[in-house]
Design a protein around this motif. Structure first.
Motif, PDB file in Angstrom:
ATOM      1  N   SER A 217     -24.196 121.170 -89.984  1.00  0.00           N
ATOM      2  CA  SER A 217     -24.329 119.801 -90.499  1.00  0.00           C
ATOM      3  C   SER A 217     -23.475 118.787 -89.731  1.00  0.00           C
ATOM      4  O   SER A 217     -23.793 117.598 -89.721  1.00  0.00           O
ATOM      5  N   GLY A 218     -22.408 119.248 -89.082  1.00  0.00           N
ATOM      6  CA  GLY A 218     -21.565 118.318 -88.336  1.00  0.00           C
ATOM      7  C   GLY A 218     -21.715 118.411 -86.834  1.00  0.00           C
ATOM      8  O   GLY A 218     -20.916 117.827 -86.091  1.00  0.00           O
ATOM      9  N   GLN A 219     -22.761 119.095 -86.379  1.00  0.00           N
ATOM     10  CA  GLN A 219     -22.887 119.357 -84.944  1.00  0.00           C
ATOM     11  C   GLN A 219     -23.107 118.094 -84.115  1.00  0.00           C
ATOM     12  O   GLN A 219     -22.771 118.052 -82.916  1.00  0.00           O
ATOM     13  N   TYR A 220     -23.663 117.048 -84.711  1.00  0.00           N
ATOM     14  CA  TYR A 220     -23.962 115.835 -83.954  1.00  0.00           C
ATOM     15  C   TYR A 220     -22.903 114.745 -84.108  1.00  0.00           C
ATOM     16  O   TYR A 220     -23.030 113.679 -83.508  1.00  0.00           O
ATOM     17  N   ASP A 221     -21.890 114.994 -84.899  1.00  0.00           N
ATOM     18  CA  ASP A 221     -20.914 113.940 -85.199  1.00  0.00           C
ATOM     19  C   ASP A 221     -20.187 113.417 -83.957  1.00  0.00           C
ATOM     20  O   ASP A 221     -19.823 112.241 -83.907  1.00  0.00           O
ATOM     21  N   ALA A 222     -19.970 114.295 -82.980  1.00  0.00           N
ATOM     22  CA  ALA A 222     -19.218 113.896 -81.776  1.00  0.00           C
ATOM     23  C   ALA A 222     -20.139 113.576 -80.599  1.00  0.00           C
ATOM     24  O   ALA A 222     -19.683 113.476 -79.460  1.00  0.00           O
TER      25      ALA A 222
ATOM     26  N   VAL B 283     -25.550 110.108 -82.771  1.00  0.00           N
ATOM     27  CA  VAL B 283     -25.087 109.188 -83.824  1.00  0.00           C
ATOM     28  C   VAL B 283     -25.930 107.924 -83.812  1.00  0.00           C
ATOM     29  O   VAL B 283     -26.349 107.414 -84.864  1.00  0.00           O
TER      30      VAL B 283
ATOM     31  N   PRO C 189     -26.865 112.635 -87.368  1.00  0.00           N
ATOM     32  CA  PRO C 189     -25.861 113.263 -88.247  1.00  0.00           C
ATOM     33  C   PRO C 189     -26.165 113.072 -89.732  1.00  0.00           C
ATOM     34  O   PRO C 189     -26.021 114.008 -90.530  1.00  0.00           O
ATOM     35  N   GLN C 190     -26.596 111.868 -90.116  1.00  0.00           N
ATOM     36  CA  GLN C 190     -26.910 111.628 -91.528  1.00  0.00           C
ATOM     37  C   GLN C 190     -28.070 112.498 -91.989  1.00  0.00           C
ATOM     38  O   GLN C 190     -28.064 113.043 -93.103  1.00  0.00           O
TER      39      GLN C 190
ATOM     40  N   GLU D 239     -28.971 115.416 -90.761  1.00  0.00           N
ATOM     41  CA  GLU D 239     -28.558 116.815 -90.847  1.00  0.00           C
ATOM     42  C   GLU D 239     -27.751 117.078 -92.108  1.00  0.00           C
ATOM     43  O   GLU D 239     -27.906 118.114 -92.754  1.00  0.00           O
ATOM     44  N   ARG D 240     -26.881 116.148 -92.471  1.00  0.00           N
ATOM     45  CA  ARG D 240     -26.107 116.333 -93.701  1.00  0.00           C
ATOM     46  C   ARG D 240     -27.008 116.268 -94.931  1.00  0.00           C
ATOM     47  O   ARG D 240     -26.795 116.980 -95.913  1.00  0.00           O
TER      48      ARG D 240
END
Length: 374
Positions: A99-104, A109, A114-115, A117-118
Motif C-alpha cells: 500500500s505504500g510502495q508508491y509514496d516515494a 504521486v 498512492p491513494q 493503493e491505500r
C-alpha cells in the motif's frame, strides 16, 4: 534513466499481477455484488498498468508484454480450486505490504496512485474480514460506493503445519541417526514421531477450536438473554454500531428499530455486528480443524522418514536430507505467497533453518551415542 526504466517495469509487473488475480477472483466469485467489486479492483489495476506503459513509452522504450508472475498464478489457481475466501487473507496481507510502495515515487504521486493503493488495501481488508460469514448489504453498498470514486489464513496454516511436521521429524530422525542406531530403529522412531506429532497437533487444534466455539456460544446465549430482558438497551447498541459505521443517526435508529422487532433477526444481527461472530460457523468445525492439522503435519513429517523404508546407513541419511531439503525449499517458496519475498531467498532461508535444526540434533545424538556406547 536506467533506474527509472527498471522501476517502471517492476511497477508494471506488480499491476499486471494484481489485475490478473482480481480478474480471476471476479470470475470465480458467486456473489454478484462481490464480483462487481473484484472487477472494479481489476479495472483500476489495469489502468495503473497502462499508466506505467505510457511512462515506459515516453522514455523511448517499447512497453513489454508481461504475464502474471508465479505467485499470482498460484493464488489464482487456489482461488479457482477452493474459492476466493481461501486466498483473500493472503491477498489482504499483500495489499497492505504494497500500500505504500508508491509514496516515494513522485510520478506515481502525481498520478494519484498512492491513494488508490491505500483504498484498495482498505477494501480488501473489509472483504477479508467478511469473507467467512458473508458481507452485509450495507457494507457492500459502502464498498461499492467508495470504489466508484477511485480512478493462513487457511493457506498460511497449511504451509506452517507442514513445516512443523517436516522440521520436527527431520530433527528427530537426524538426532537418532547421529547416535548411530540401525535403520530399523530409525524408521520406527521416525514413524512414532510422525504419529505422535500429528496426534498432538490434531488434539491441540481440536481443543483450541472447540474452546472457541463454546466461548462464542456462551456469548450468543448471553446476548439472547439481554435481548429478552433489556431490548431497549440492545436497540440503542445497534443504533450506535450503525452510527459508528457512517449512517446518520436517524437512519441508524430506524434500522435498529426495524431489526429489533424480530427477535431472531435481531439476535443474528447483534451476534454479527456487536460480537463479530458468525452464528452459522462459530469459528469452524473442531473435527475438521483437528483432522486437517493431523494430515498437514503428517504430510511434512513423512519426508525425513520415507527413505528408511528402502535404504540403510549413509545412503538412507543422505536420501532423507535430500528429500527433506527439497521439501523445505518448497515450503519456503510457498511462504512467498503471503510474505512477498523472493523465491530464492525464502527457499534458501527455510532450507538453512531446517538443516541447522537437524544439524544440532544430529550432533547431540552423536555425543549421546558416543557417551552411551563408551
Amino acid at each position: 534513466m536506467a533506474n527509472d526504466r527498471s522501476r517502471y517495469r517492476a511497477n508494471l509487473q506488480g499491476e499486471v499481477d494484481s489485475a490478473a488475480l482480481y480478474r480471476t477472483l471476479a470470475k470465480v466469485e458467486k456473489d454478484p455484488r462481490l464480483q462487481t467489486i473484484y472487477a472494479r479492483l481489476a479495472a483500476v489495476e489495469e489502468s495503473h498498468a497502462e499508466f506505467w506503459r505510457k511512462r515506459i513509452r515516453a522514455g523511448g522504450q517499447i512497453a513489454p508484454v508481461l504475464k502474471p508472475d508465479l505467485r499470482s498464478r498460484i493464488l489464482a489457481f487456489l482461488a479457482r480450486r477452493f474459492g476466493p475466501a481461501f486466498v483473500l487473507p493472503t491477498v489482504n496481507t499483500l495489499e497492505h505490504v504494497d500500500s505504500g510502495q508508491y509514496d516515494a515515487q513522485p510520478d506515481a504521486v502525481a498520478g494519484g496512485l498512492p491513494q488508490a493503493e491505500r483504498s484498495h488495501a482498505r477494501i480488501v481488508e473489509a472483504l477479508a474480514s467478511g469473507s467467512r460469514g458473508g458481507m452485509t448489504g450495507p457494507t457492500l453498498a459502502r464498498l461499492e460506493g467508495r470504489h466508484r470514486g477511485m480512478g493462513g489464513n487457511a493457506l498460511r496454516a497449511a504451509v506452517l503445519g507442514a513445516n512443523d511436521g517436516l522440521v520436527s521429524n527431520l530433527s528427530l530422525v537426524m538426532g537418532v541417526a547421529g547416535a548411530a542406531l540401525n535403520a530399523h530403529l530409525i524408521l520406527i522412531t521416525g514413524l512414532a514421531g510422525l504419529l505422535a506429532g500429528a496426534c498432538s497437533m490434531a488434539m491441540g487444534e481440536w481443543l483450541s477450536v472447540n474452546t472457541a466455539r463454546e466461548s462464542y456460544q456462551r456469548q450468543i446465549d448471553t446476548e439472547a438473554t439481554e435481548l429478552e430482558e433489556v431490548p431497549e438497551e440492545e436497540k440503542e447498541e445497534l443504533a450506535l454500531i450503525y452510527q459508528s459505521k457512517g449512517l446518520p443517526e436517524d437512519q441508524a435508529r430506524a434500522l435498529a428499530e426495524r431489526l429489533i422487532s424480530n427477535k431472531e433477526t435481531a439476535l443474528d444481527t447483534l451476534t454479527r455486528e456487536e460480537l463479530g461472530i458468525d452464528p452459522e460457523e462459530l469459528g469452524g468445525s473442531a473435527w475438521t480443524a483437528g483432522s486437517t492439522s493431523f494430515f498437514l503435519f503428517g504430510a511434512g513429517a513423512v519426508f525425513p522418514v520415507a527413505p528408511f523404508f528402502l535404504l540403510a546407513g549413509t545412503q538412507a541419511v543422505t536420501a532423507a536430507l535430500i528429500a527433506s531439503g527439497a521439501a523445505l525449499f518448497g515450503i519456503g517458496t510457498a511462504t512467498t505467497l503471503f510474505t512477498g519475498r523472493g523465491v530464492l531467498f525464502s527457499g534458501m532461508r527455510q532450507l538453512l533453518i531446517g538443516f541447522a535444526a537437524a544439524g544440532v540434533t544430529y550432533g547431540i545424538g552423536h555425543l549421546i551415542g558416543v557417551a552411551v556406547g563408551g
